[in-house]
Design an enzyme around this catalytic site. Structure first.
Site, mmCIF file in Angstrom:
data_model
loop_
_atom_site.group_PDB
_atom_site.id
_atom_site.type_symbol
_atom_site.label_atom_id
_atom_site.label_comp_id
_atom_site.label_asym_id
_atom_site.label_seq_id
_atom_site.Cartn_x
_atom_site.Cartn_y
_atom_site.Cartn_z
ATOM 1 N N GLU A 134 3.448 -6.029 -2.248
ATOM 2 C CA GLU A 134 4.024 -7.108 -2.266
ATOM 3 C C GLU A 134 4.282 -7.839 -3.366
ATOM 4 O OE1 GLU A 134 4.288 -9.631 1.238
ATOM 5 O OE2 GLU A 134 6.167 -11.324 0.224
ATOM 6 N N GLU B 220 -4.106 -8.861 5.916
ATOM 7 C CA GLU B 220 -3.862 -9.112 4.149
ATOM 8 C C GLU B 220 -4.667 -9.534 3.910
ATOM 9 O OE1 GLU B 220 -1.704 -12.217 3.998
ATOM 10 O OE2 GLU B 220 0.370 -11.683 4.936
ATOM 11 N N LYS C 234 -1.423 -4.875 11.203
ATOM 12 C CA LYS C 234 -1.947 -5.370 9.746
ATOM 13 C C LYS C 234 -2.539 -6.425 9.286
ATOM 14 C CE LYS C 234 2.285 -6.906 7.518
ATOM 15 N NZ LYS C 234 1.825 -7.690 6.629
HETATM 16 O O1 KIV Z 1 5.200 -10.716 8.245
HETATM 17 C C1 KIV Z 1 6.138 -10.149 7.540
HETATM 18 O O2 KIV Z 1 7.325 -9.896 7.716
HETATM 19 C C2 KIV Z 1 5.588 -8.293 6.338
HETATM 20 C C3 KIV Z 1 6.213 -8.256 5.545
HETATM 21 C C4 KIV Z 1 7.087 -9.590 4.337
HETATM 22 C C5 KIV Z 1 5.012 -7.356 5.003
HETATM 23 O O3 KIV Z 1 4.359 -9.461 6.141
#
Ligand code: KIV
Length: 277
Positions: free
Chosen positions: A186, A120, A118
């Protein structure tokens, strides 16, 4: 398919195929025991860079390193057999450009057994997402409040209110168009989260967004009441484990000082004369 009925972990393509279907369930995890507890209940588990704040006492996620992510992801992976593991790319590990992102994402996947990474960012990350997905790295995107950018966003504010909604919608479209298989929304107003969910062909995973998203995620230590430094409005506490743990520690301390622990059942008798040890 429900998480409990599944025998093996879903692939990113299976998660993507859940668009508009039964809500996707996910939580963050950072350790083997926690991963074991959620394996039968979650579709995917995120090793979030929130680990820096939740377990390492950092003030933000900015100080989280690749080494921290790898160590925690390896621990989480040992606790999973039915849920997919997604691992966060930490701040500074992908923003320079697609090549840097590929190098670090490939390392995360190879050294941890992650099913996906993931990262951002919206439009600004579209080229990188396309580069990674074209080279075998499934990407979950993350738009709205992106905690790695708090210094440019001006804090942990709700994102996309008013005119900023168009920008957020453009970000969501861009990451979906670039090949992300799902996107975390988010701290996005409910109506906007619903519009993004209706328009995007990929699942939206809400955290502080809307029950209408295709799935939800929470930081596990928040929902269990283990992390209590602050509680965002979007967190529902399903337990107060922090309070219980502190009470247990206080009881132990009291009993040690009173010499009532260890009791008879916790100690070993001397060997009977002539008995083999
Ligand atoms: O780092 C994390 O825990 C996240 C979640 C809040 C989606 O990115």
């Amino acid at each position: 398919m429900s998480a409990t009925a599944r025998k093996s972990a879903p692939l990113p393509a299976d998660i993507r195929a859940r668009k508009g279907g039964a809500p996707l369930v996910s939580l963050t995890a950072y350790t083997t025991p926690m991963a074991q507890m959620m394996d039968a209940h979650c579709d995917f588990v995120l090793v979030g860079d929130s680990v820096g704040m939740v377990l390492h006492g950092l003030e933000s996620t900015l100080g989280v390193t690749m080494e921290m992510m790898i160590l925690h992801a390896q621990a989480v992976k040992r606790g999973l057999s039915r849920a997919m593991m997604v691992v966060d790319m930490p701040f500074g590990a992908y923003e320079e450009g697609p090549q840097q992102a590929f190098r670090n994402a490939a390392r995360l996947m190879a050294e941890t057994g992650a099913g996906a990474v993931k990262l951002e960012g919206g439009e600004s990350m579209a080229e990188t997402i396309a580069f990674l997905t074209a080279r075998g790295i499934p990407v979950m995107a993350h738009v709205g409040l992106t905690p790695q950018s708090i210094n440019t966003l001006g804090g942990y504010k709700v994102q996309g209110r008013g005119d900023a909604g168009d920008r957020l919608m453009a970000d969501a479209r861009a990451v979906a168009g670039a090949g992300a298989f799902a996107v975390v929304l988010e701290k996005v107003p409910q109506g906007l989260a619903d519009r993004v969910t209706a328009e995007l062909p990929i699942p939206t995973i809400g955290i502080g967004a809307s029950a209408g998203c295709d799935g939800q995620i929470l930081v596990v230590d928040d929902m269990l009441g283990l992390f209590t430094a602050f509680k965002p409005k979007f967190v529902k506490r399903y337990a107060s484990l922090g309070e219980q743990a502190e009470a247990a520690i206080a009881a132990y301390a009291e009993e040690v000082r009173a010499r009532t622990f260890p009791a008879a059942e916790h100690v070993f008798a001397d060997a009977a004369p002539g008995a083999k040890s």
